[in-house]
Design a protein around this motif. Structure first.
Motif, PDB file in Angstrom:
ATOM      1  N   VAL A 124      16.892   8.300  14.854  1.00 34.82           N
ATOM      2  CA  VAL A 124      15.855   9.144  14.251  1.00 34.82           C
ATOM      3  C   VAL A 124      14.797   9.491  15.298  1.00 34.82           C
ATOM      4  O   VAL A 124      14.331  10.635  15.380  1.00 34.82           O
ATOM      5  N   ILE A 125      14.435   8.531  16.134  1.00 33.54           N
ATOM      6  CA  ILE A 125      13.451   8.774  17.187  1.00 33.54           C
ATOM      7  C   ILE A 125      14.033   9.645  18.295  1.00 33.54           C
ATOM      8  O   ILE A 125      13.411  10.607  18.747  1.00 33.54           O
ATOM      9  N   TRP A 126      15.243   9.306  18.741  1.00 34.25           N
ATOM     10  CA  TRP A 126      15.863  10.076  19.819  1.00 34.25           C
ATOM     11  C   TRP A 126      16.054  11.539  19.437  1.00 34.25           C
ATOM     12  O   TRP A 126      15.881  12.425  20.261  1.00 34.25           O
ATOM     13  N   ARG A 127      16.385  11.783  18.176  1.00 33.74           N
ATOM     14  CA  ARG A 127      16.629  13.151  17.714  1.00 33.74           C
ATOM     15  C   ARG A 127      15.382  13.810  17.131  1.00 33.74           C
ATOM     16  O   ARG A 127      15.441  14.934  16.666  1.00 33.74           O
ATOM     17  N   ARG A 128      14.269  13.083  17.128  1.00 32.30           N
ATOM     18  CA  ARG A 128      13.017  13.592  16.577  1.00 32.30           C
ATOM     19  C   ARG A 128      13.209  14.041  15.124  1.00 32.30           C
ATOM     20  O   ARG A 128      12.865  15.156  14.740  1.00 32.30           O
ATOM     21  N   MET A 129      13.765  13.127  14.331  1.00 32.09           N
ATOM     22  CA  MET A 129      14.080  13.405  12.927  1.00 32.09           C
ATOM     23  C   MET A 129      13.175  12.624  11.974  1.00 32.09           C
ATOM     24  O   MET A 129      13.557  12.335  10.850  1.00 32.09           O
ATOM     25  N   ALA A 130      11.975  12.282  12.426  1.00 30.50           N
ATOM     26  CA  ALA A 130      11.114  11.429  11.599  1.00 30.50           C
ATOM     27  C   ALA A 130      10.852  12.058  10.231  1.00 30.50           C
ATOM     28  O   ALA A 130      10.944  11.377   9.197  1.00 30.50           O
ATOM     29  N   TYR A 131      10.528  13.324  10.217  1.00 30.61           N
ATOM     30  CA  TYR A 131      10.237  13.985   8.945  1.00 30.61           C
ATOM     31  C   TYR A 131      11.506  14.163   8.114  1.00 30.61           C
ATOM     32  O   TYR A 131      11.456  14.241   6.886  1.00 30.61           O
ATOM     33  N   PHE A 132      12.647  14.220   8.768  1.00 33.40           N
ATOM     34  CA  PHE A 132      13.933  14.316   8.075  1.00 33.40           C
ATOM     35  C   PHE A 132      14.141  13.073   7.207  1.00 33.40           C
ATOM     36  O   PHE A 132      14.535  13.149   6.044  1.00 33.40           O
ATOM     37  N   GLY A 133      13.865  11.911   7.792  1.00 37.88           N
ATOM     38  CA  GLY A 133      13.982  10.667   7.024  1.00 37.88           C
ATOM     39  C   GLY A 133      12.973  10.613   5.900  1.00 37.88           C
ATOM     40  O   GLY A 133      13.263  10.101   4.809  1.00 37.88           O
ATOM     41  N   ASP A 134      11.781  11.140   6.135  1.00 43.04           N
ATOM     42  CA  ASP A 134      10.747  11.153   5.110  1.00 43.04           C
ATOM     43  C   ASP A 134      11.169  11.996   3.917  1.00 43.04           C
ATOM     44  O   ASP A 134      10.986  11.600   2.763  1.00 43.04           O
ATOM     45  N   ALA A 135      11.728  13.174   4.184  1.00 46.57           N
ATOM     46  CA  ALA A 135      12.162  14.060   3.104  1.00 46.57           C
ATOM     47  C   ALA A 135      13.282  13.422   2.285  1.00 46.57           C
ATOM     48  O   ALA A 135      13.294  13.507   1.052  1.00 46.57           O
ATOM     49  N   THR A 136      14.224  12.778   2.957  1.00 45.32           N
ATOM     50  CA  THR A 136      15.328  12.119   2.263  1.00 45.32           C
ATOM     51  C   THR A 136      14.813  10.977   1.389  1.00 45.32           C
ATOM     52  O   THR A 136      15.264  10.791   0.249  1.00 45.32           O
ATOM     53  N   ALA A 137      13.857  10.223   1.914  1.00 42.66           N
ATOM     54  CA  ALA A 137      13.298   9.101   1.147  1.00 42.66           C
ATOM     55  C   ALA A 137      12.540   9.606  -0.079  1.00 42.66           C
ATOM     56  O   ALA A 137      12.670   9.047  -1.173  1.00 42.66           O
ATOM     57  N   HIS A 138      11.755  10.646   0.085  1.00 38.08           N
ATOM     58  CA  HIS A 138      10.993  11.193  -1.045  1.00 38.08           C
ATOM     59  C   HIS A 138      11.912  11.692  -2.160  1.00 38.08           C
ATOM     60  O   HIS A 138      11.579  11.579  -3.344  1.00 38.08           O
ATOM     61  N   ALA A 139      13.050  12.235  -1.773  1.00 41.45           N
ATOM     62  CA  ALA A 139      13.983  12.759  -2.779  1.00 41.45           C
ATOM     63  C   ALA A 139      14.565  11.652  -3.642  1.00 41.45           C
ATOM     64  O   ALA A 139      15.047  11.917  -4.750  1.00 41.45           O
ATOM     65  N   SER A 140      14.518  10.422  -3.164  1.00 44.85           N
ATOM     66  CA  SER A 140      15.144   9.327  -3.900  1.00 44.85           C
ATOM     67  C   SER A 140      14.470   9.059  -5.243  1.00 44.85           C
ATOM     68  O   SER A 140      15.105   8.519  -6.152  1.00 44.85           O
ATOM     69  N   VAL A 200      18.216   4.580   2.680  1.00 47.98           N
ATOM     70  CA  VAL A 200      17.235   4.892   1.636  1.00 47.98           C
ATOM     71  C   VAL A 200      17.624   4.195   0.333  1.00 47.98           C
ATOM     72  O   VAL A 200      16.780   3.618  -0.363  1.00 47.98           O
ATOM     73  N   ALA A 201      18.911   4.246   0.002  1.00 47.65           N
ATOM     74  CA  ALA A 201      19.375   3.652  -1.255  1.00 47.65           C
ATOM     75  C   ALA A 201      19.193   2.145  -1.291  1.00 47.65           C
ATOM     76  O   ALA A 201      18.849   1.577  -2.328  1.00 47.65           O
ATOM     77  N   VAL A 202      19.396   1.475  -0.158  1.00 51.89           N
ATOM     78  CA  VAL A 202      19.271   0.011  -0.162  1.00 51.89           C
ATOM     79  C   VAL A 202      17.833  -0.448   0.067  1.00 51.89           C
ATOM     80  O   VAL A 202      17.461  -1.560  -0.313  1.00 51.89           O
ATOM     81  N   ALA A 203      17.001   0.403   0.685  1.00 58.18           N
ATOM     82  CA  ALA A 203      15.640  -0.025   1.031  1.00 58.18           C
ATOM     83  C   ALA A 203      14.630   0.253  -0.062  1.00 58.18           C
ATOM     84  O   ALA A 203      13.526  -0.302  -0.028  1.00 58.18           O
ATOM     85  N   ILE A 204      14.970   1.104  -1.021  1.00 60.29           N
ATOM     86  CA  ILE A 204      13.990   1.493  -2.037  1.00 60.29           C
ATOM     87  C   ILE A 204      13.493   0.292  -2.832  1.00 60.29           C
ATOM     88  O   ILE A 204      12.342   0.233  -3.253  1.00 60.29           O
ATOM     89  N   LYS A 205      14.337  -0.699  -3.029  1.00 57.87           N
ATOM     90  CA  LYS A 205      13.944  -1.893  -3.778  1.00 57.87           C
ATOM     91  C   LYS A 205      13.001  -2.781  -2.973  1.00 57.87           C
ATOM     92  O   LYS A 205      12.169  -3.497  -3.529  1.00 57.87           O
ATOM     93  N   VAL A 206      13.111  -2.721  -1.655  1.00 59.45           N
ATOM     94  CA  VAL A 206      12.365  -3.631  -0.788  1.00 59.45           C
ATOM     95  C   VAL A 206      10.993  -3.076  -0.421  1.00 59.45           C
ATOM     96  O   VAL A 206       9.960  -3.719  -0.642  1.00 59.45           O
ATOM     97  N   VAL A 207      10.963  -1.885   0.175  1.00 57.35           N
ATOM     98  CA  VAL A 207       9.695  -1.324   0.642  1.00 57.35           C
ATOM     99  C   VAL A 207       9.279  -0.067  -0.108  1.00 57.35           C
ATOM    100  O   VAL A 207       8.161   0.430   0.081  1.00 57.35           O
ATOM    101  N   GLY A 208      10.141   0.489  -0.943  1.00 60.88           N
ATOM    102  CA  GLY A 208       9.774   1.651  -1.728  1.00 60.88           C
ATOM    103  C   GLY A 208       9.909   2.967  -0.980  1.00 60.88           C
ATOM    104  O   GLY A 208      10.074   2.997   0.247  1.00 60.88           O
ATOM    105  N   VAL A 209       9.816   4.049  -1.738  1.00 63.93           N
ATOM    106  CA  VAL A 209      10.031   5.388  -1.197  1.00 63.93           C
ATOM    107  C   VAL A 209       9.048   5.724  -0.076  1.00 63.93           C
ATOM    108  O   VAL A 209       9.430   6.248   0.972  1.00 63.93           O
ATOM    109  N   LEU A 210       7.778   5.431  -0.284  1.00 62.81           N
ATOM    110  CA  LEU A 210       6.745   5.868   0.643  1.00 62.81           C
ATOM    111  C   LEU A 210       6.728   5.080   1.949  1.00 62.81           C
ATOM    112  O   LEU A 210       6.098   5.502   2.917  1.00 62.81           O
TER     113      LEU A 210
END
Length: 268
Positions: free
Chosen positions: A30-46, A183-193
Motif C-alpha cells: 500500500v505504501i510502495w504503490r501509494r494506495m493509502a486512500y485506496f485502503g481507506d475507501a475499501t474499509a469505509h465501504a465495509s 478489511v473483513a478480518v480486521a473490522i472486529k478488532v480495530v473497526g472501519v475507521l
C-alpha cells in the motif's frame, strides 16, 4: 491451549496478532504503490457490508468481504477513465461510509453496536472470530508469498512487468483481494475507521530501517504485533478504548523509529 482461549484477553491478543500478520506485509505494498486512500475507501465501504449482512441475516464476514471486493474492483475500473485518483477515492470513501450508515438506520428490529464496527471491539472476540481472523490472515500471507516476486516487479514498473511476462492488472487484482480480506478480518478488532492505520503505520515504521522489501515486510509484522499487544495491555491498564489505543501505540512506535533514524543519520 483450549483452556487458554477461555480468557478474553488471550483471545484479544491472538486476534490483534492475527490482524498484524495480515495487515503489515500488505501495508508495505500500500505504501510502495501509494494506495493509502485506496485502503481507506475499501474499509469505509465495509459498513455497507455490515448493514447488508444484518438485513439478509448473513455472516458479517461474508457481507464485508463481498462489499469490500466490489468497492476495490470499482475503484480499479474507474481509475483509468478520466477521473483523478485522489478525487475518485475521496468521493467513494466518504460516499460508501455515508450510504452504509444510512443503510444501518433502516434496519428495524436489529440491534447493532455501531461504535464496535467503527472503532473495533477486540475484547469481544469469540473463538469463531479467531478462526475467521487467522483463516483470513493465512490466506493473505499465502497469496502474498506466492505472488511476491510478481507483485514487486509490477510495483516497481509496469513496463518492466510487461517485459517479464507479468500482467500488472492481475497483480492489482491479487492486492485487491488481499485488501478486502484484511478489511473483513480486521473490522472486529480495530473497526472501519482504524483499519487503514494498521495497514500503514507498522509498514511506515518498518520502512525507516529496512533495506530490502522482505526485511520491511517482516519488520512491519513485528511492529504490528507489538502495537497490538502493547496497545491491548495499555488499554487494560488505563481503561481506554482498545482499538484506538492499539493505533496510538503503533503511532508511538512510528515516532520512535523516526527519531531513532534521525539520530543514527546524524552520527553517520
Amino acid at each position: 491451549m483450549i483452556a487458554l482461549l477461555d480468557s478474553f484477553l488471550v483471545r484479544a491478543a491472538l486476534a490483534g496478532t492475527g490482524v498484524a500478520f495480515a495487515a503489515a506485509p500488505l501495508g508495505c505494498f500500500v505504501i510502495w504503490r501509494r494506495m493509502a486512500y485506496f485502503g481507506d475507501a475499501t474499509a469505509h465501504a465495509s459498513i455497507l457490508g455490515v448493514a447488508l449482512s444484518l438485513a439478509f441475516q448473513a455472516p458479517i464476514f461474508a457481507g464485508v468481504l463481498v462489499v469490500s471486493l466490489l468497492m476495490a474492483t470499482a475503484i480499479s475500473s474507474l481509475s483509468g477513465r478520466g477521473f483523478a485518483m485522489d478525487t475518485l477515492l475521496g468521493v467513494m470513501a466518504h460516499s460508501a461510509l455515508a450510504f452504509g450508515l444510512v443503510a444501518v438506520s433502516f434496519l428495524d428490529g436489529v440491534r447493532i453496536d455501531l461504535m464496535a464496527y467503527l472503532f473495533g471491539d477486540i475484547l469481544a472476540v469469540s473463538r469463531m472470530d479467531l478462526l475467521i481472523i487467522w483463516g483470513g490472515a493465512c490466506l493473505v500471507i499465502v497469496l502474498l508469498w506466492f505472488r511476491w516476486s510478481s507483485l514487486l516487479t509490477a510495483t516497481l514498473s509496469e513496463d518492466l512487468a510487461h517485459a517479464a511476462g507479468i500482467n500488472p492488472k492481475r497483480e492489482q487484482l491479487a492486492l485487491t483481494i488481499c485488501l478486502a480480506l484484511v478489511v473483513a478480518v480486521a473490522i472486529k478488532v480495530v473497526g472501519v475507521l482504524l483499519i487503514s492505520a494498521m495497514l500503514l503505520i507498522p509498514a511506515a515504521a518498518a520502512r525507516t530501517f529496512a533495506k530490502t522489501p522482505e526485511t520491511m515486510a517482516a519488520t512491519a509484522v513485528v511492529i504490528g504485533a507489538l502495537a497490538a499487544l502493547g496497545g491491548l495491555h495499555l488499554s487494560f491498564q488505563l481503561d481506554t478504548p482498545t482499538g484506538p489505543t492499539i493505533v496510538c501505540f503503533a503511532a508511538v512506535l512510528f515516532a520512535l523509529s523516526s527519531i531513532g533514524k534521525t539520530l543514527i543519520d546524524r552520527k553517520s
